[in-house]
Motif scaffolding. Structure first.
Motif, PDB file in Angstrom:
ATOM      1  N   ASP A 124      -2.473  25.088  -4.716  1.00  0.00           N
ATOM      2  CA  ASP A 124      -2.775  23.950  -3.841  1.00  0.00           C
ATOM      3  C   ASP A 124      -1.493  23.353  -3.271  1.00  0.00           C
ATOM      4  OD1 ASP A 124      -5.295  24.337  -4.798  1.00  0.00           O
ATOM      5  OD2 ASP A 124      -5.476  22.393  -5.798  1.00  0.00           O
ATOM      6  N   GLN A 148      -3.289  19.984  -9.386  1.00  0.00           N
ATOM      7  CA  GLN A 148      -2.383  21.063  -9.799  1.00  0.00           C
ATOM      8  C   GLN A 148      -0.943  20.548  -9.775  1.00  0.00           C
ATOM      9  OE1 GLN A 148      -2.755  24.658  -7.515  1.00  0.00           O
ATOM     10  NE2 GLN A 148      -4.824  25.095  -8.205  1.00  0.00           N
ATOM     11  N   GLU A 172      -3.422  32.824  -5.469  1.00  0.00           N
ATOM     12  CA  GLU A 172      -3.622  32.462  -6.878  1.00  0.00           C
ATOM     13  C   GLU A 172      -3.834  33.713  -7.725  1.00  0.00           C
ATOM     14  OE1 GLU A 172      -6.402  29.309  -7.591  1.00  0.00           O
ATOM     15  OE2 GLU A 172      -5.095  27.855  -6.621  1.00  0.00           O
ATOM     16  N   ARG A 201     -16.811  20.593  -8.122  1.00  0.00           N
ATOM     17  CA  ARG A 201     -16.636  21.196  -6.789  1.00  0.00           C
ATOM     18  C   ARG A 201     -17.736  20.652  -5.877  1.00  0.00           C
ATOM     19  NH1 ARG A 201     -13.181  26.117  -7.263  1.00  0.00           N
ATOM     20  NH2 ARG A 201     -13.809  26.616  -5.139  1.00  0.00           N
ATOM     21  N   ARG A 212     -17.305  29.741   2.556  1.00  0.00           N
ATOM     22  CA  ARG A 212     -16.239  30.487   1.856  1.00  0.00           C
ATOM     23  C   ARG A 212     -16.357  30.226   0.359  1.00  0.00           C
ATOM     24  NH1 ARG A 212     -12.196  28.773  -2.031  1.00  0.00           N
ATOM     25  NH2 ARG A 212     -11.015  30.671  -2.349  1.00  0.00           N
ATOM     26  N   TRP A 236      -7.895  31.886  -1.609  1.00  0.00           N
ATOM     27  CA  TRP A 236      -7.655  30.447  -1.414  1.00  0.00           C
ATOM     28  C   TRP A 236      -6.616  30.229  -0.310  1.00  0.00           C
ATOM     29  CZ3 TRP A 236      -9.526  26.002  -1.363  1.00  0.00           C
ATOM     30  CH2 TRP A 236      -8.823  24.826  -1.623  1.00  0.00           C
ATOM     31  N   GLU A 290      -8.209  24.024 -13.908  1.00  0.00           N
ATOM     32  CA  GLU A 290      -7.090  24.771 -13.332  1.00  0.00           C
ATOM     33  C   GLU A 290      -6.004  24.953 -14.390  1.00  0.00           C
ATOM     34  OE1 GLU A 290      -7.172  24.633  -9.316  1.00  0.00           O
ATOM     35  OE2 GLU A 290      -7.592  22.499  -9.173  1.00  0.00           O
TER      36      GLU A 290
HETATM   37  C1  MLT Z   1     -10.430  28.231  -4.916  1.00  0.00           C
HETATM   38  O1  MLT Z   1     -11.359  27.679  -4.310  1.00  0.00           O
HETATM   39  O2  MLT Z   1     -10.067  29.392  -4.759  1.00  0.00           O
HETATM   40  C2  MLT Z   1      -9.705  27.381  -5.896  1.00  0.00           C
HETATM   41  O3  MLT Z   1     -10.582  26.600  -6.602  1.00  0.00           O
HETATM   42  C3  MLT Z   1      -8.753  26.516  -5.172  1.00  0.00           C
HETATM   43  C4  MLT Z   1      -7.810  25.766  -6.038  1.00  0.00           C
HETATM   44  O4  MLT Z   1      -7.070  26.349  -6.782  1.00  0.00           O
HETATM   45  O5  MLT Z   1      -7.761  24.541  -5.957  1.00  0.00           O
END
Ligand code: MLT
Length: 337
Positions: free
Chosen positions: A34, A40, A72, A149, A170, A193, A237
């Motif tokens: 992020d 994060q 990520e 989320r 997405r 991401w 996370e």
């Molecule tokens: C994602 O949607 O791939 C992750 O949740 C994004 C994030 O790390 O915040």
């Protein structure tokens, strides 16, 4: 996905070592997916501050936000191979490497911050940390708690699953999240991401889901108008270090790293509780987002999405793993198949 080349500690240590004063100092690189400003970054900053303090300044960590050191999922590979010291990324982006952590992303298992804390801080969290070392070659040192989320999109208010009709959403490259949207009747678009903001901006996709704090940190309000106040997955996370690197540290240093991870985790929880509501308000008042409540207390969303649980029993280690998690949360076991 099982990794085989897990241990290249020498490469990391050499890359991270530099002489300073009369001691060997090390400067670690800490990646976050992020942008600066979210949970994060908060965990990263706290961990960096603590590790410096606990080592009397001998170990420092520089933070590289916003996917500068790779997507990520790339950072999991890189940490496991000794090419990166530390990374903070969403749990859903570790699941492909260590499927048992999928129990934390099964829809509607974790329903709030307290549930998230119970699972990560208890026996289940310990077990999942061991499994992640075994399967992915990375050790979870701490957790950022980012919140539920929430679905966002650029086109209309979404109250019930059928409102998703016509929207391209997405999702991370995560089988559980893909299946959740399929259960709600649409085929989502799995994207890294690091590509998400641009895809939203260019209209390649209409929506996505992430917590309020992430929506704010990533400035999604610039390209998204509507938020559904949903909670199908809680965003956890983890802060990870390659296990090879962890094992190359002396016991005192290992203890310092684990303690810094634990204290930074506690800080992250408090940060979420203290800031989430005001960030939600800011998204509406300052950035003009519209928040929609899911119809009937999210009942339809829950009923449809939880139908997918059995599809993932094998990957999480059996139905009993889900039941253990539900029991730890004081809930009934999953229905028999
Ligand atoms: C994602 O949607 O791939 C992750 O949740 C994004 C994030 O790390 O915040």
């Amino acid at each position: 996905m099982k990794l085989t080349k897990l241990m290249l500690p020498a490469a990391i240590s050499i890359a991270g070592l530099a002489l300073s004063g009369n001691a060997l100092a090390q400067n670690w690189k800490l990646a976050t997916g992020d942008a600066a400003g979210g949970t994060q970054y908060e965990l990263a900053t706290k961990f960096a501050e603590l590790i410096e303090e606990k080592t009397g300044g001998d170990t420092t960590a520089d933070i590289f936000p916003n996917g500068q050191l790779g997507s990520e999922q790339d950072t999991v590979n890189n940490a496991s191979m000794g090419l990166l010291d530390l990374s903070i990324l969403a749990i859903n982006n570790i699941t492909p490497f260590s499927p048992t952590v999928g129990v934390l992303t099964l829809p509607y298992v974790i329903q709030n911050a307290e549930d998230a804390k119970k699972l990560t801080q208890g026996d289940i969290g310990k077990q999942l940390t061991e499994n992640t070392i075994r399967d992915a070659g990375v050790r979870i040192l701490g957790w950022a708690y980012s919140g539920c989320r929430r679905l966002t999109n650029s086109s209309k208010a979404v109250e019930k699953p059928s409102d998703l009709d016509g929207l391209v959403i997405r999702v991370p490259k995560n089988e559980i999240m893909i299946a959740s949207y399929q259960a709600w009747g649409v085929n989502p678009n799995p994207l890294a991401w690091s590509e998400t903001f641009t895809a939203l901006q260019q209209g390649v996709v209409d929506g996505q889901d992430n917590p309020y704090i992430t929506i704010d940190a990533m400035k999604f309000y610039e390209v998204q108008d509507h938020v559904t106040d949903s909670c199908y997955v809680f965003s956890l996370e983890p802060l990870i270090m390659g296990e090879g690197q962890f094992q190359s540290l002396d016991p005192e240093m290992q203890e310092a790293v684990l303690a810094a991870g634990q204290e930074a985790t506690e800080h992250s929880y408090d940060y979420l509780i203290e800031t989430e509501d005001s960030i939600k308000k800011k998204l509406v008042d300052e950035h003009g987002m519209t928040i929609t409540q899911p119809a009937n207390d999210e009942k339809e969303w829950i009923e449809q999405a939880t139908q997918i649980w059995p599809q993932f029993y094998d990957s999480i280690g059996g139905k009993e793993k889900l039941d253990e998690a539900l029991q730890a949360l004081g809930r009934e076991p999953a229905p028999a198949e």
